[in-house]
Design a protein around this motif. Structure first.
Motif, PDB file in Angstrom:
ATOM      1  N   MET A 144      57.772  82.081 -21.164  1.00 56.80           N
ATOM      2  CA  MET A 144      57.283  81.095 -20.070  1.00 56.80           C
ATOM      3  C   MET A 144      56.567  81.653 -19.077  1.00 56.80           C
ATOM      4  SD  MET A 144      58.821  78.405 -20.984  1.00 56.80           S
ATOM      5  CE  MET A 144      59.058  77.310 -19.734  1.00 56.80           C
ATOM      6  N   ARG A 145      56.651  82.833 -18.680  1.00 58.82           N
ATOM      7  CA  ARG A 145      55.588  83.537 -17.738  1.00 58.82           C
ATOM      8  C   ARG A 145      54.226  83.616 -18.203  1.00 58.82           C
ATOM      9  NH1 ARG A 145      57.627  89.007 -16.638  1.00 58.82           N
ATOM     10  NH2 ARG A 145      59.576  87.810 -16.771  1.00 58.82           N
ATOM     11  N   ARG A 146      54.187  83.991 -19.574  1.00 55.53           N
ATOM     12  CA  ARG A 146      52.800  83.848 -20.281  1.00 55.53           C
ATOM     13  C   ARG A 146      52.264  82.486 -19.989  1.00 55.53           C
ATOM     14  NH1 ARG A 146      51.539  88.918 -22.965  1.00 55.53           N
ATOM     15  NH2 ARG A 146      49.306  87.632 -23.433  1.00 55.53           N
ATOM     16  N   ARG A 147      52.928  81.781 -20.615  1.00 56.61           N
ATOM     17  CA  ARG A 147      52.491  80.086 -20.575  1.00 56.61           C
ATOM     18  C   ARG A 147      52.228  79.559 -19.307  1.00 56.61           C
ATOM     19  NH1 ARG A 147      55.427  75.304 -19.937  1.00 56.61           N
ATOM     20  NH2 ARG A 147      54.589  73.526 -21.171  1.00 56.61           N
ATOM     21  N   ARG A 148      52.868  80.108 -18.181  1.00 54.62           N
ATOM     22  CA  ARG A 148      52.609  79.600 -17.067  1.00 54.62           C
ATOM     23  C   ARG A 148      51.328  80.236 -16.642  1.00 54.62           C
ATOM     24  NH1 ARG A 148      56.564  81.608 -14.044  1.00 54.62           N
ATOM     25  NH2 ARG A 148      58.230  80.491 -15.151  1.00 54.62           N
ATOM     26  N   LEU A 164      42.921  84.213 -22.541  1.00 51.66           N
ATOM     27  CA  LEU A 164      44.354  84.372 -22.760  1.00 51.66           C
ATOM     28  C   LEU A 164      45.104  83.692 -23.815  1.00 51.66           C
ATOM     29  CD1 LEU A 164      44.777  83.370 -18.857  1.00 51.66           C
ATOM     30  CD2 LEU A 164      44.980  85.705 -19.928  1.00 51.66           C
ATOM     31  N   TYR A 165      44.728  82.616 -24.211  1.00 55.83           N
ATOM     32  CA  TYR A 165      45.553  82.158 -25.411  1.00 55.83           C
ATOM     33  C   TYR A 165      45.340  82.826 -26.614  1.00 55.83           C
ATOM     34  CZ  TYR A 165      46.770  78.748 -29.032  1.00 55.83           C
ATOM     35  OH  TYR A 165      47.737  77.976 -30.021  1.00 55.83           O
ATOM     36  N   SER A 166      44.059  83.554 -26.744  1.00 53.89           N
ATOM     37  CA  SER A 166      43.907  84.257 -27.981  1.00 53.89           C
ATOM     38  C   SER A 166      44.610  85.473 -27.936  1.00 53.89           C
ATOM     39  CB  SER A 166      42.350  84.601 -28.243  1.00 53.89           C
ATOM     40  OG  SER A 166      41.979  85.409 -27.275  1.00 53.89           O
ATOM     41  N   SER A 188      53.144  67.957 -23.819  1.00 55.75           N
ATOM     42  CA  SER A 188      53.052  69.425 -23.208  1.00 55.75           C
ATOM     43  C   SER A 188      51.883  70.292 -23.948  1.00 55.75           C
ATOM     44  CB  SER A 188      54.358  70.178 -23.446  1.00 55.75           C
ATOM     45  OG  SER A 188      55.411  69.299 -22.915  1.00 55.75           O
ATOM     46  N   ARG A 189      51.332  71.124 -22.856  1.00 59.21           N
ATOM     47  CA  ARG A 189      50.400  71.887 -23.500  1.00 59.21           C
ATOM     48  C   ARG A 189      51.083  73.415 -23.362  1.00 59.21           C
ATOM     49  NH1 ARG A 189      46.296  72.291 -18.938  1.00 59.21           N
ATOM     50  NH2 ARG A 189      45.279  73.657 -20.253  1.00 59.21           N
ATOM     51  N   PHE A 190      50.511  74.063 -24.723  1.00 54.92           N
ATOM     52  CA  PHE A 190      50.904  75.466 -24.905  1.00 54.92           C
ATOM     53  C   PHE A 190      52.333  75.826 -25.117  1.00 54.92           C
ATOM     54  CE2 PHE A 190      47.259  75.725 -21.917  1.00 54.92           C
ATOM     55  CZ  PHE A 190      46.391  76.167 -22.874  1.00 54.92           C
ATOM     56  N   VAL A 191      52.870  74.917 -26.138  1.00 52.31           N
ATOM     57  CA  VAL A 191      54.400  75.019 -26.440  1.00 52.31           C
ATOM     58  C   VAL A 191      54.288  75.978 -27.588  1.00 52.31           C
ATOM     59  CG1 VAL A 191      56.155  73.468 -27.273  1.00 52.31           C
ATOM     60  CG2 VAL A 191      54.319  72.484 -26.081  1.00 52.31           C
ATOM     61  N   PHE A 192      55.631  76.863 -27.332  1.00 51.63           N
ATOM     62  CA  PHE A 192      55.778  77.686 -28.353  1.00 51.63           C
ATOM     63  C   PHE A 192      57.264  77.493 -29.161  1.00 51.63           C
ATOM     64  CE2 PHE A 192      57.489  79.381 -24.331  1.00 51.63           C
ATOM     65  CZ  PHE A 192      58.708  79.936 -24.801  1.00 51.63           C
ATOM     66  N   THR A 193      57.531  77.913 -30.215  1.00 49.66           N
ATOM     67  CA  THR A 193      58.618  78.087 -30.846  1.00 49.66           C
ATOM     68  C   THR A 193      59.106  79.573 -31.281  1.00 49.66           C
ATOM     69  OG1 THR A 193      57.869  77.305 -33.001  1.00 49.66           O
ATOM     70  CG2 THR A 193      58.732  75.520 -31.624  1.00 49.66           C
ATOM     71  N   LEU A 194      60.177  79.964 -31.132  1.00 51.66           N
ATOM     72  CA  LEU A 194      60.794  81.023 -31.649  1.00 51.66           C
ATOM     73  C   LEU A 194      61.544  81.161 -32.910  1.00 51.66           C
ATOM     74  CD1 LEU A 194      62.150  82.939 -28.304  1.00 51.66           C
ATOM     75  CD2 LEU A 194      60.120  83.368 -29.368  1.00 51.66           C
ATOM     76  N   ASP A 195      61.113  82.010 -33.820  1.00 46.91           N
ATOM     77  CA  ASP A 195      61.989  82.100 -34.950  1.00 46.91           C
ATOM     78  C   ASP A 195      62.423  83.519 -35.060  1.00 46.91           C
ATOM     79  OD1 ASP A 195      61.334  79.128 -35.934  1.00 46.91           O
ATOM     80  OD2 ASP A 195      59.366  80.106 -36.466  1.00 46.91           O
ATOM     81  N   GLU A 196      63.528  83.778 -35.263  1.00 46.34           N
ATOM     82  CA  GLU A 196      64.181  85.180 -35.363  1.00 46.34           C
ATOM     83  C   GLU A 196      63.965  85.632 -36.928  1.00 46.34           C
ATOM     84  OE1 GLU A 196      68.230  87.778 -34.737  1.00 46.34           O
ATOM     85  OE2 GLU A 196      68.003  85.630 -33.945  1.00 46.34           O
ATOM     86  N   LYS A 197      63.380  86.808 -36.887  1.00 45.21           N
ATOM     87  CA  LYS A 197      62.959  87.497 -38.161  1.00 45.21           C
ATOM     88  C   LYS A 197      64.160  87.922 -38.813  1.00 45.21           C
ATOM     89  CE  LYS A 197      58.306  88.829 -36.840  1.00 45.21           C
ATOM     90  NZ  LYS A 197      57.286  90.074 -36.763  1.00 45.21           N
TER      91      LYS A 197
END
Length: 98
Positions: free
Chosen positions: A32-36, A50-52, A84-93
């Motif tokens: 969230m800090r990176r997204r902000r 930054l996105y790359s 929303s812009r720059f949305v992320f999802t987390l998938d546990e490996k």
């Protein structure tokens, strides 16, 4: 539950010491800090740079357990939060716990 020490290891081989309570929450707070920082940047070329550089995977290293997550970044939300812009999802490996 008190805060514990964790180390965040990104796909760019950065090691960042942080405090938190649960592996997943530590990862979300960092991302969230990176997204902000992306949302607050006005220069479109700097936003692209930054996105790359956003991490595509992350490891949260605790004292006894390590959890690894795969991160799926989207420039525009496609799922729950459409606008929303720059949305992320987390998938546990799987198999990441020690």
């Amino acid at each position: 539950m008190g805060k514990r020490l964790f180390t965040i290891e990104t796909s760019n081989n950065e090691l960042i010491p942080v405090e938190g309570q649960v592996h997943r929450n530590v990862a979300v707070k960092y991302l969230m800090r990176r997204r902000r920082s992306l949302l607050m940047t006005k220069d479109p070329q700097k936003v692209e740079k930054l996105y790359s550089e956003l991490p595509q995977s992350i490891k949260i290293i605790g004292k006894q357990v390590t959890r690894a997550y795969r991160i799926n970044w989207e420039k525009e939300g496609l799922e729950e939060y459409q606008g929303s812009r720059f949305v992320f999802t987390l998938d546990e490996k799987s198999g990441a716990a020690n």
